[in-house]
Design an enzyme around this catalytic site. Structure first.
Site, PDB file in Angstrom:
ATOM      1  N   LYS A 184       0.851  -1.198   0.000  1.00  0.00           N
ATOM      2  CA  LYS A 184       0.000   0.000   0.000  1.00  0.00           C
ATOM      3  C   LYS A 184       0.882   1.241   0.000  1.00  0.00           C
ATOM      4  O   LYS A 184       1.820   1.335   0.787  1.00  0.00           O
ATOM      5  CB  LYS A 184      -0.901   0.005   1.237  1.00  0.00           C
ATOM      6  CG  LYS A 184      -1.724   1.271   1.416  1.00  0.00           C
ATOM      7  CD  LYS A 184      -2.567   1.210   2.674  1.00  0.00           C
ATOM      8  CE  LYS A 184      -1.739   1.269   3.932  1.00  0.00           C
ATOM      9  NZ  LYS A 184      -1.071   2.598   4.128  1.00  0.00           N
ATOM     10  N   ASP A 221      -5.905   0.060   8.730  1.00  0.00           N
ATOM     11  CA  ASP A 221      -5.601   0.043   7.299  1.00  0.00           C
ATOM     12  C   ASP A 221      -6.159  -1.186   6.577  1.00  0.00           C
ATOM     13  O   ASP A 221      -6.106  -1.252   5.342  1.00  0.00           O
ATOM     14  CB  ASP A 221      -4.082   0.069   7.084  1.00  0.00           C
ATOM     15  CG  ASP A 221      -3.489   1.456   7.287  1.00  0.00           C
ATOM     16  OD1 ASP A 221      -4.270   2.410   7.467  1.00  0.00           O
ATOM     17  OD2 ASP A 221      -2.256   1.585   7.280  1.00  0.00           O
TER      18      ASP A 221
END
Length: 294
Positions: free
Chosen positions: A13, A141
């Site tokens: 990410k 997340d």
């Protein structure tokens, strides 16, 4: 339950922008982040087993061996609890390529990939949205990583708005080989007196140039504090900005990984080769950051 092994990719990410507000009463910081995912990451495979077990392998495995409960197992138990099926079992293998504590969401991406893989392996009829909701109890997340597509992440990370217009981007990710504790970065950031987040329009771009304008107009609020704690971050950014064709360089997440954006794949690969030649001790990867799928 599936009789064959199931595999899922856990892409790294990258926070192209990251605005962070002051912590609330619950201790969580509100964020507003433009997030994309690379074609580089870890891999999860799931097969038959007794109970729930996790095997680690790959270049990053050793750094996780001391963790009492990896996020992957935490996600597996959360999924079992959500569907009220404590009898479900699986043997999980995590092939770890992305460095730990690197600002690339590795643990969250692994947990998200485990949720997707286990849902398929256990033949659970759950949507990505439902898996993201389950993932929110594992880590802030994780919901974004469940979707693994260009998106805007707000709240404490659990509010996800997929982008409908965003191009693929070519980049170089560089990690100087030093772990940075997220907790320490946030504590240093809190000492700076962060401001309440401003209301901003959702990101949208149809071309690379438009995307670069959007990214350049933003920032990573944690970057100055992280650089103060770990000088290697500033060194990494300086090296990336010096690469021929670099359009923009910034830290991802809470560091220490940084990224540089280029016009195309050829320029990114040339930049990665040049940086690897001068800093063979760093992890340097040319990557493609996937765009929104129409």
């Amino acid at each position: 339950m599936s009789t064959g092994a199931v595999s899922e990719f856990a892409p790294a990410k990258v926070n192209l922008t990251l605005a962070v507000g002051p912590a609330g009463a619950d201790g969580y910081h509100p964020v507003d982040s433009l997030v994309v995912f690379a074609d580089w990451g870890d891999a999860i495979s799931v097969g038959e087993g007794d109970g729930l077990s996790l095997q680690l392998k790959g270049p990053g495995a050793r750094s996780l061996e001391s963790e009492p409960k990896n996020l992957v197992l935490k996600a597996a138990y959360a999924l079992r609890a959500a569907v009220e099926r404590p009898d479900l079992s699986a043997s999980i293998v995590l092939d770890k390529a992305v460095p730990v504590a690197a600002g690339l969401g590795g643990g969250s991406a692994d947990a998200a990939a485990a949720l997707r893989a286990l849902a398929r392996f256990w033949e659970l009829d759950l949507s990505r949205k439902q898996l993201a909701e389950i993932g929110s109890v594992v880590g802030s997340d994780v919901p974004a990583c469940v979707h693994s597509r260009p998106l805007r992440m707000t709240g404490r990370g659990e509010r996800i708005a997929p982008l409908v217009a965003w191009p693929g981007l070519d980049a170089v990710i560089a990690n100087p080989g030093v772990p940075v504790a997220t907790k320490d970065v946030f504590e240093a950031y809190d000492a700076t007196g962060p401001q309440i987040l401003a209301c901003t329009p959702p990101p949208a771009a149809g071309t690379v140039e438009q995307a670069l304008d959007w990214i350049a107009a933003g920032a990573n609020h944690l970057q100055p504090s992280a650089q103060h704690l770990e000088p290697a971050i500033a060194e990494t950014l300086k090296a990336l900005r010096a690469l021929q064709g670099c359009r923009l360089a910034r830290m991802s997440g809470s560091g220490a990984s940084c990224f540089a954006l280029f016009d195309d794949e050829r320029a990114a690969r040339a930049g990665a080769d040049a940086l690897s030649a001068t800093r063979p001790d760093w992890i340097v990867r040319p990557v493609h950051l996937a765009g929104a799928v129409a």
